[in-house]
Motif scaffolding. Structure first.
Motif, PDB file in Angstrom:
ATOM      1  N   ASP A  75     -28.465  25.826  13.755  1.00 59.31           N
ATOM      2  CA  ASP A  75     -29.292  26.014  12.927  1.00 59.31           C
ATOM      3  C   ASP A  75     -29.988  27.429  13.034  1.00 59.31           C
ATOM      4  O   ASP A  75     -31.038  28.039  12.379  1.00 59.31           O
ATOM      5  N   SER A  76     -31.700  26.682  13.602  1.00 60.10           N
ATOM      6  CA  SER A  76     -32.457  27.691  14.755  1.00 60.10           C
ATOM      7  C   SER A  76     -32.117  29.104  14.773  1.00 60.10           C
ATOM      8  O   SER A  76     -33.251  29.620  14.247  1.00 60.10           O
ATOM      9  N   GLU A  85     -22.001  20.855  17.167  1.00 59.31           N
ATOM     10  CA  GLU A  85     -23.059  21.420  18.420  1.00 59.31           C
ATOM     11  C   GLU A  85     -23.298  20.839  19.832  1.00 59.31           C
ATOM     12  O   GLU A  85     -23.969  19.730  19.515  1.00 59.31           O
TER      13      GLU A  85
END
Length: 219
Positions: free
Chosen positions: A22-23, A80
């Motif tokens: 996400d980052s 993830e």
């Protein structure tokens, strides 16, 4: 950790432990371990056995250069995953201590797979200390191979505690790791500091040899 607890961490620790898909960031730290140590002599054969799968380090040393690579990726099961691969450049040659972390909804915690074949899985519990540092403590350990999935008895297991902080004065992260057996006492640990470089995870990718050889489906 929850947003409130995460918000108590030093901002640089927040950034470092936000590494993920996400980052879009990966993080590589380079520094020096002031000390790598292990417990009594009877511990060394177990450390040497673990070292064959990049779990733990059987040597001791002072002022040992090291690298830690935190790179996010989606594993073979679509989860993830973030690598925590540490390479210690010891006089006799490099030693690696490999781990990959996922979030396990089934266990409601981060699961730390250890080694090249993810045979060992440890529950991890995160908290913040009063100075904005991060504290990670291990919970239950499990050994997984084929159909085998068993809890590691406390007699032969080790409780790990990781403390990480950020020093504004030097611009370095500080880390201390201790692994202790409830009966036999301290088994292994290291402490030191490093500077971190953040990079675009998509552009950087994950280099060959960083992912485990075998991935465990069970979370």
């Amino acid at each position: 950790m929850g947003d409130d607890t995460f918000g108590r961490l030093h901002p640089m620790l927040q950034r470092r432990f936000s590494v993920g898909l996400d980052s879009g960031e990966a993080c590589v730290g380079r520094g020096v371990m002031d000390r790598i140590w292990h417990g009594p002599g009877f511990v060394r054969p177990f450390l040497k056995l673990g070292a064959t799968r990049n779990i733990l380090v059987p040597e001791t040393g002072r002022h040992v250069p090291f690298v830690i690579e935190n790179v996010p990726y989606a594993d073979s099961y679509g989860r993830e995953t973030v690598t925590f691969v540490r390479t210690f450049h010891l006089p006799g040659g490099p030693r690696r201590f490999d781990a990959t972390m996922i979030y396990s909804p089934e266990r409601n915690c981060v699961l730390d797979y250890l080694g090249t074949h993810q045979h060992l899985a440890s529950d991890l519990h995160f908290s913040a200390d009063s100075n904005g540092g991060l504290v990670i403590r291990s919970g239950e350990h499990r050994f997984r191979e084929g159909p085998l999935d068993v809890r590691v008895p406390d007699l032969i297991g080790g409780d790990a505690e990781v403390r990480e902080s950020y020093d504004d004065w030097t611009g370095r992260f500080r880390i201390r790791v201790r692994v202790v057996n409830r009966r036999f006492g301290p088994l292994f640990g290291y402490e030191g500091s490093f500077r971190a470089a953040f990079m675009d995870a998509t552009a950087h990718g994950i280099r060959p040899g960083l992912r485990p050889i075998r991935e465990e489906a069970r979370a």
